[in-house]
Write an enzyme that holds these catalytic residues in place. Structure first.
Site, PDB file in Angstrom:
ATOM      1  N   HIS A 366       0.893  -1.297   0.082  1.00 10.29           N
ATOM      2  CA  HIS A 366       0.046  -0.065   0.015  1.00 10.29           C
ATOM      3  C   HIS A 366       0.827   1.235   0.118  1.00 10.29           C
ATOM      4  O   HIS A 366       1.991   1.110   0.632  1.00 10.29           O
ATOM      5  CB  HIS A 366      -0.870  -0.059   1.301  1.00 10.29           C
ATOM      6  CG  HIS A 366      -0.520   0.158   2.631  1.00 10.29           C
ATOM      7  ND1 HIS A 366      -0.097   0.974   3.205  1.00 10.29           N
ATOM      8  CD2 HIS A 366      -0.308  -1.091   3.496  1.00 10.29           C
ATOM      9  CE1 HIS A 366       0.315   0.625   4.495  1.00 10.29           C
ATOM     10  NE2 HIS A 366       0.443  -0.775   4.584  1.00 10.29           N
ATOM     11  N   ASP A 378       6.113   0.447   6.883  1.00 13.25           N
ATOM     12  CA  ASP A 378       4.877   0.060   6.566  1.00 13.25           C
ATOM     13  C   ASP A 378       4.304   1.233   5.631  1.00 13.25           C
ATOM     14  O   ASP A 378       3.721   2.264   6.262  1.00 13.25           O
ATOM     15  CB  ASP A 378       4.106  -0.087   7.826  1.00 13.25           C
ATOM     16  CG  ASP A 378       2.381  -0.151   7.732  1.00 13.25           C
ATOM     17  OD1 ASP A 378       2.097  -0.691   6.584  1.00 13.25           O
ATOM     18  OD2 ASP A 378       1.838  -0.191   8.860  1.00 13.25           O
ATOM     19  N   GLU A 412      -5.113   1.698   2.646  1.00 14.53           N
ATOM     20  CA  GLU A 412      -5.080   0.205   3.257  1.00 14.53           C
ATOM     21  C   GLU A 412      -5.133   0.427   4.928  1.00 14.53           C
ATOM     22  O   GLU A 412      -5.994  -0.361   5.512  1.00 14.53           O
ATOM     23  CB  GLU A 412      -3.877  -0.531   2.861  1.00 14.53           C
ATOM     24  CG  GLU A 412      -3.849  -1.830   3.742  1.00 14.53           C
ATOM     25  CD  GLU A 412      -3.120  -2.028   4.783  1.00 14.53           C
ATOM     26  OE1 GLU A 412      -3.515  -3.179   5.685  1.00 14.53           O
ATOM     27  OE2 GLU A 412      -2.675  -0.992   5.588  1.00 14.53           O
ATOM     28  N   GLU A 413      -4.488   1.471   5.281  1.00 17.15           N
ATOM     29  CA  GLU A 413      -4.375   1.660   6.709  1.00 17.15           C
ATOM     30  C   GLU A 413      -5.974   1.768   7.234  1.00 17.15           C
ATOM     31  O   GLU A 413      -6.086   1.300   8.457  1.00 17.15           O
ATOM     32  CB  GLU A 413      -3.494   2.919   7.150  1.00 17.15           C
ATOM     33  CG  GLU A 413      -2.147   2.654   6.772  1.00 17.15           C
ATOM     34  CD  GLU A 413      -1.450   1.382   7.602  1.00 17.15           C
ATOM     35  OE1 GLU A 413      -2.247   0.719   8.431  1.00 17.15           O
ATOM     36  OE2 GLU A 413      -0.301   0.928   7.403  1.00 17.15           O
ATOM     37  N   ASP A 442       3.551  -6.527   2.945  1.00 12.37           N
ATOM     38  CA  ASP A 442       3.143  -5.606   3.906  1.00 12.37           C
ATOM     39  C   ASP A 442       3.213  -6.312   5.472  1.00 12.37           C
ATOM     40  O   ASP A 442       2.699  -5.658   6.335  1.00 12.37           O
ATOM     41  CB  ASP A 442       1.500  -5.255   3.965  1.00 12.37           C
ATOM     42  CG  ASP A 442       1.251  -3.820   4.675  1.00 12.37           C
ATOM     43  OD1 ASP A 442       2.134  -3.420   5.183  1.00 12.37           O
ATOM     44  OD2 ASP A 442      -0.066  -3.793   5.145  1.00 12.37           O
ATOM     45  N   HIS A 515       3.116   1.851  12.726  1.00 15.18           N
ATOM     46  CA  HIS A 515       2.349   2.979  13.126  1.00 15.18           C
ATOM     47  C   HIS A 515       2.836   4.083  14.075  1.00 15.18           C
ATOM     48  O   HIS A 515       1.841   4.455  15.121  1.00 15.18           O
ATOM     49  CB  HIS A 515       0.790   2.244  13.662  1.00 15.18           C
ATOM     50  CG  HIS A 515       0.340   1.368  12.725  1.00 15.18           C
ATOM     51  ND1 HIS A 515      -1.047   0.868  12.826  1.00 15.18           N
ATOM     52  CD2 HIS A 515       0.660   1.137  11.171  1.00 15.18           C
ATOM     53  CE1 HIS A 515      -1.376   0.198  11.949  1.00 15.18           C
ATOM     54  NE2 HIS A 515      -0.635   0.518  10.808  1.00 15.18           N
TER      55      HIS A 515
HETATM   56 ZN   LIG Z   1       0.648  -1.675   6.230  1.00 13.40          ZN
END
Ligand SMILES: [Zn+2]
Length: 554
Positions: A366, A378, A412-413, A442, A515
């Site tokens: 993503h 990520d 995506e998140e 991912d 994140h």
């Molecule tokens: Zn991800």
């Protein structure tokens, strides 16, 4: 005559003032820069040394431009040397010419298949060699990762930065020579803004706690006593204590899929019992004080309450204070807003299949990220290793039967939780193409181990044979069935039954950075990126080129 280059460290490390040193009048620079010959045990050494004085100026220390002396050793001799040379030539021929009848490598996988080895062994070997034999390929990927992250910053859905990054990816894919590079609009993507936020512990002492509001949370300004629970059972056991309080879900990390349920449903369950706000122990396997965000959600019929993650250390502190019988009071302030849905794009490029171009092996990651950190792990790196796998196939001039397409998927998140998943839009728009395999990266582009697998058993056996036969050199032969798959390949599995792979890596460090502000390019290793790209390229190419399709989509 045989020629051997040897490196020998000698002299002090350069202080960066080499040229100043050799220009000093007290040095015989002409002698220092003249090649010299020396006879040593049957070899004649030719050395070009550059000298600099020792610190006290009394002795000459030798140092080359690269801190080492490269010595060209010219062997002298007769017949014996001819024999040595002949041996080298024979070994060289054995190495450079692939002998398909030669026995396969020792220590091979139980899934090793000799006919796959005959058909695709040479190409797999070439792909792996080009990707991993020097530092340059991994460095190129890492430099591009830095460019993506540093130029555009976080690529959060609903921001101009995301759409600028998508444009840049399309431009760079075009420069790489990928075919049919284009963007496809994804409407109705998440547009949540974090804005100002903080949480203070007020009692038993004043302390600001490291926190991040959870994506999709409502705003709120709440102050109250805190109650900590370790799981759903404890929450429901103590249900009559919750009303009017702030609930801390202090849930130790086990697996992501298990622990993340508290992030998804914490505000729903606490709100249902009358809590005024909720905090979450960050979903992380190791902490350096960095809180970890992620998407949360609400359900109709329950009061939406503000919900934020706090650092693991802060959760432990609160638990420790409560454990000694002290009351803990906190003040949570969040000013987050959900704005009108925004638009982003899936971005893609491909190597078009030479025989059945509407049969597709799709791979990608993503393009969006969270709004903290730089989305390097990520999933900037995940997209980049897929992209460079396709680039490698293109650069090597390979043209498989089927199309190999790399996609950077949008949103995506927060997709499916709060908005539309870019991969759902891709699957719907490309419904008329037959996707024989979908691969996602991912889970962190760290040292590759193989893949996780979701799909029919027949294709599983083929995947095990391909990986077991062709990825031994990378130690990436695992194909793990039954552990689920990534969010961006799931739509192809759901709509066409397409086998879905997720690149399996040594993800030990994944949830350290995930994140959080720590998700930056320094966490990714160029060699590991190169190995990931090689793993993906071998599987994407061979599945795209198999005479019989891996899977016939429904
Ligand atoms: Zn991800």
């Amino acid at each position: 005559m045989s020629v051997e280059l040897s490196n020998r460290g000698e002299g002090p490390a350069s202080n960066g003032e080499l040229h100043d040193d050799v220009s000093e009048g007290n040095l015989d620079t002409k002698r220092l820069l003249t090649p010299r010959r020396r006879q040593t045990g049957g070899y004649e050494e030719i050395a070009m040394d550059i000298g600099r004085p020792s610190p006290d100026g009394t002795a000459l220390l030798l140092e080359s431009m690269s801190h080492e002396i490269m010595r060209l050793r010219v062997a002298t001799g007769g017949l014996a040397i001819f024999a040595v040379l002949a041996t080298f030539v024979a070994i060289g021929l054995a190495i450079t010419r692939w002998d398909a009848s030669a026995p396969p490598p020792v220590g091979r996988s139980p899934c090793f298949d000799n006919s796959i080895y005959q058909d695709y062994g040479p190409i797999a070997k070439q792909i792996i060699s080009v990707a991993t034999s020097g530092p340059s390929f991994g460095d190129e990927i890492h430099k591009r990762l830095e460019k993506l992250c540093f130029t555009f910053g976080p690529r959060f859905s609903g921001t101009d930065a995301l759409n600028s990054a998508i444009d840049w990816v399309a431009e760079e894919m075009t420069l790489d020579g990928l075919e049919k590079v284009h963007k496809e609009a994804v409407a109705n993507i998440s547009n949540w803004k974090r804005n100002e936020e903080w949480v203070y512990m007020l009692q038993p002492r004043l302390l600001e706690l490291p926190m991040l509001g959870l994506g999709g949370s409502v705003a709120g300004n709440v102050q109250g006593q805190l109650i900590a629970v370790a799981d759903w059972d404890e929450l429901h056991l103590r249900a009559d204590e919750v009303a009017g309080k702030i609930v801390l879900f202090n849930v130790p990390f086990t697996t992501y899929s298990e622990t993340v349920q508290y992030r998804y449903r914490g505000a729903i369950e606490a709100g249902r019992l009358g809590a005024i706000g909720a905090l979450l122990r960050s979903v992380s396997s190791f902490s350096m004080g960095n809180p970890h965000t992620g998407a949360t959600r609400y359900e109709e019929g329950t009061q939406p309450i503000p919900f934020a993650a706090i650092a693991v250390e802060a959760a432990d502190l609160i638990q420790g204070l409560l454990g000694t019988g002290q009351a803990v009071e906190v003040h949570l302030q969040m000013t987050a807003q959900t704005e009108a849905p925004a638009q982003a794009f899936n971005v893609m490029g491909q190597v078009t299949g030479g025989m059945t171009p509407d049969e597709v092996v799709v791979l990608g990651g993503h393009i969006d990220s969270w709004d903290v950190g730089l989305g390097a792990m990520d999933d900037g790196a995940g997209l980049l290793v897929c992209w460079h796998a396709v680039r490698l196939i293109h650069t090597l001039g390979l043209r498989p039967r089927r199309t190999i397409r790399v996609v950077g998927w949008a949103n995506e998140e927060q997709g499916r939780v709060n908005g539309v998943l870019g991969a759902d839009v891709y699957a719907a728009k490309h419904r008329d193409e037959r996707h024989v395999l979908a691969i996602e990266s991912d889970s962190g582009a760290f040292n590759p181990l193989g893949f996780t697998y979701l799909g029919p058993d027949s294709a599983l056996r083929t995947m095990q044979a391909l990986s077991g036969t062709l990825l031994g050199a990378l130690n990436a032969t695992q194909v793990v069935n039954g552990t689920g798959t990534g969010a961006d390949v799931l739509p192809m599995y759901e709509t066409q039954g397409t086998p879905a792979l997720e690149l399996l890596t040594d993800a030990t460090r994944y949830f350290w950075y995930h994140h959080s502000v720590a998700d930056t390019p320094d966490k990714m290793d160029p060699d590991e990126l190169a190995r990931c790209a090689a793993t993906l390229a071998v599987i994407a190419y061979t599945v795209a080129d198999l005479e019989q399709p891996l899977y016939i989509p429904r």
